[in-house]
Design a protein around this motif. Structure first.
Motif, short mmCIF file in Angstrom:
data_model
loop_
_atom_site.label_atom_id
_atom_site.label_comp_id
_atom_site.label_asym_id
_atom_site.label_seq_id
_atom_site.Cartn_x
_atom_site.Cartn_y
_atom_site.Cartn_z
N TYR A 1 31.60 20.68 -52.20
CA TYR A 1 30.59 20.24 -53.17
C TYR A 1 31.10 20.46 -54.59
O TYR A 1 31.90 21.37 -54.85
N ILE A 2 30.61 19.62 -55.49
CA ILE A 2 30.86 19.79 -56.93
C ILE A 2 29.50 20.01 -57.59
O ILE A 2 28.54 19.29 -57.33
N SER A 3 29.44 21.02 -58.45
CA SER A 3 28.18 21.33 -59.13
C SER A 3 28.33 21.19 -60.64
O SER A 3 29.42 21.33 -61.18
N HIS A 4 27.20 20.91 -61.30
CA HIS A 4 27.16 20.85 -62.76
C HIS A 4 25.87 21.49 -63.26
O HIS A 4 24.81 21.29 -62.66
N VAL B 1 19.00 25.24 -61.50
CA VAL B 1 19.49 24.69 -62.76
C VAL B 1 20.89 24.08 -62.61
O VAL B 1 21.56 23.81 -63.61
N HIS B 2 21.31 23.87 -61.37
CA HIS B 2 22.59 23.23 -61.11
C HIS B 2 22.38 22.05 -60.16
O HIS B 2 21.57 22.10 -59.25
N ASP B 3 23.11 20.97 -60.42
CA ASP B 3 23.12 19.82 -59.52
C ASP B 3 24.32 19.95 -58.58
O ASP B 3 25.44 20.18 -59.04
N PHE B 4 24.08 19.78 -57.27
CA PHE B 4 25.16 19.86 -56.28
C PHE B 4 25.34 18.48 -55.63
O PHE B 4 24.37 17.89 -55.14
N VAL B 5 26.55 17.97 -55.68
CA VAL B 5 26.87 16.66 -55.09
C VAL B 5 28.05 16.84 -54.14
O VAL B 5 29.06 17.46 -54.49
N LYS B 6 27.92 16.30 -52.94
CA LYS B 6 28.98 16.42 -51.94
C LYS B 6 30.22 15.67 -52.40
O LYS B 6 30.14 14.54 -52.89
N CYS B 7 31.36 16.31 -52.27
CA CYS B 7 32.62 15.71 -52.71
C CYS B 7 33.13 14.74 -51.65
O CYS B 7 33.24 15.09 -50.46
#
Length: 381
Positions: free
Chosen positions: A270-273, A342-348
């Motif tokens: 996952y990538i988080s922002h 407070v973080h968005d997690f998107v599967k890489c």
């Protein structure tokens, strides 16, 4: 005439100030019951009818007396009224927190500060060579803007925040010391320190005496099994990846080891922002947030790994992370952490070259990083 509203209603006080300047006799009353449609909106009772709502009552007052001092012949008067409503909407949550009506939510408070600072910057520049907003005396524009600000100046607009806006503060102080304003509000005491929420101490529960019961044999406690521990054994050991990452060169050895040994069925990437980078005006703020985030992730240590990069420039620092999780989703140990919200997690997507390159950049804390400036790095392992 009588203006009805709930207790300490700022809208009613604003209407009373307007009435004072128009020399209209109006008194303050309380709701017997809220309006079935308009709820707590102020109500004006006259001999002929009832008017509901701040704007409607204000327009009615102005139509009763032809006084240019108040109403003016300025085409932008209604624009000032719109700005006053925007100010109220911007500050209402922040003020509500200080009054105990709302729960403290840091991102919302930070956004309120940012929005009101922008409004104050423009207003401060506008008032550079002016005593009042329109002309040389108080008009409806001054009343609606200043009255919208009074609750915030009393509760949350602390000295360090407002000192940058000297012209706004001068104008506001001039307004609140006017005789007609004092007759409605009394002496207004400005906020002296920034509001900080206090954590409620848990009260110990009083133990009630229960009638004695015959002792029953203790039941064996069945330990709950983590679903991640019940997954099929993986060909990749997370601890081995952590050793590779710690003891070898990231680009040359660790990342190639990961792609060679990654079990795509047993692990997910996952990538988080961080959702609110504009809050982080200085790099150290983002660094502190990242450090605190990792400290609260202790339950995840067995099931996850993360490389967090602080990226950006002044007034806009984000926290971007590359994560390896056991299983095919974000584990409960992560989603149960307060910082997760407070973080968005998107599967890489490893089949996407851009995703894979960005993931590698975050692991190595270098590279293109999607054009973002590298500032600092933290690791959870």
């Amino acid at each position: 005439m009588e203006i009805l509203g709930h207790e300490n209603c700022w809208a009613v006080k604003q209407l009373l100030v307007v009435a004072k300047y128009l020399e209209i006799e109006a008194t303050e009353g309380k709701f017997e019951k809220e309006h079935e449609i308009f709820g707590k909106w102020p109500v004006l009772k006259t001999k002929d009818a009832e008017l509901i709502g701040l704007s409607s009552i204000m327009k009615y007052f102005c139509e009763q007396e032809e006084k240019d001092l108040l109403k003016g012949k300025c085409s932008c008067m209604y624009s000032w009224m719109d700005l006053a409503q925007k100010i109220s909407n911007t500050l209402c949550f922040w003020v509500g927190v200080a009054e105990g009506k709302n729960s403290f939510v840091q991102p919302i408070i930070q956004q309120s500060k940012k929005d009101i600072a922008l409004i104050f910057t423009n207003l401060n520049n506008y008032l550079l060579d002016k005593t009042f907003l329109i002309g040389e005396s108080i008009t409806l524009a001054d009343i609606v803007i200043a009255c919208a600000l009074i609750p915030a100046f009393e509760k949350v607009l602390f000295p360090q925040f407002v000192k940058k806006f000297a012209n706004v503060l001068r104008w506001f102080n001039t307004f609140i010391h006017q005789e007609k304003v004092v007759s409605v509000y009394g002496s207004i005491e400005l906020c002296k320190a920034e509001f900080k929420p206090q954590r409620k101490k848990k009260q110990p529960k009083k133990q009630q005496q229960q009638p004695k019961k015959k002792q029953q044999p203790k039941k064996k406690q069945v330990r709950k099994v983590n679903p991640l521990d019940q997954l099929p054994k993986s060909s990749m050991e997370l601890d081995e990846w952590k050793r590779q990452y710690s003891n070898t060169k990231t680009r040359e050895e660790a990342i190639p080891w990961l792609w060679k040994n990654l079990d795509k069925e047993g692990y997910s990437l996952y990538i988080s922002h961080y959702k609110y980078p504009e809050e982080n005006e200085q790099a150290f703020v983002a660094c502190n947030l990242a450090s605190g985030f990792m400290q609260r992730l202790e339950p995840l240590r067995k099931y996850g790994f993360g490389s967090l990069c602080i990226l950006g420039e002044n007034n806009n620092h984000t926290i971007a992370g590359a994560w390896i999780f056991r299983g095919q989703g974000v584990p409960f140990e992560m989603s149960n952490c307060d910082d997760f919200e407070v973080h968005d997690f998107v599967k890489c997507d490893l089949d996407n070259a851009e995703d894979k390159e960005y993931f590698e950049d975050l692991l190595a804390a270098d590279g293109k990083l999607k054009g973002q400036k590298y500032v600092d790095w933290k690791c959870f392992k």
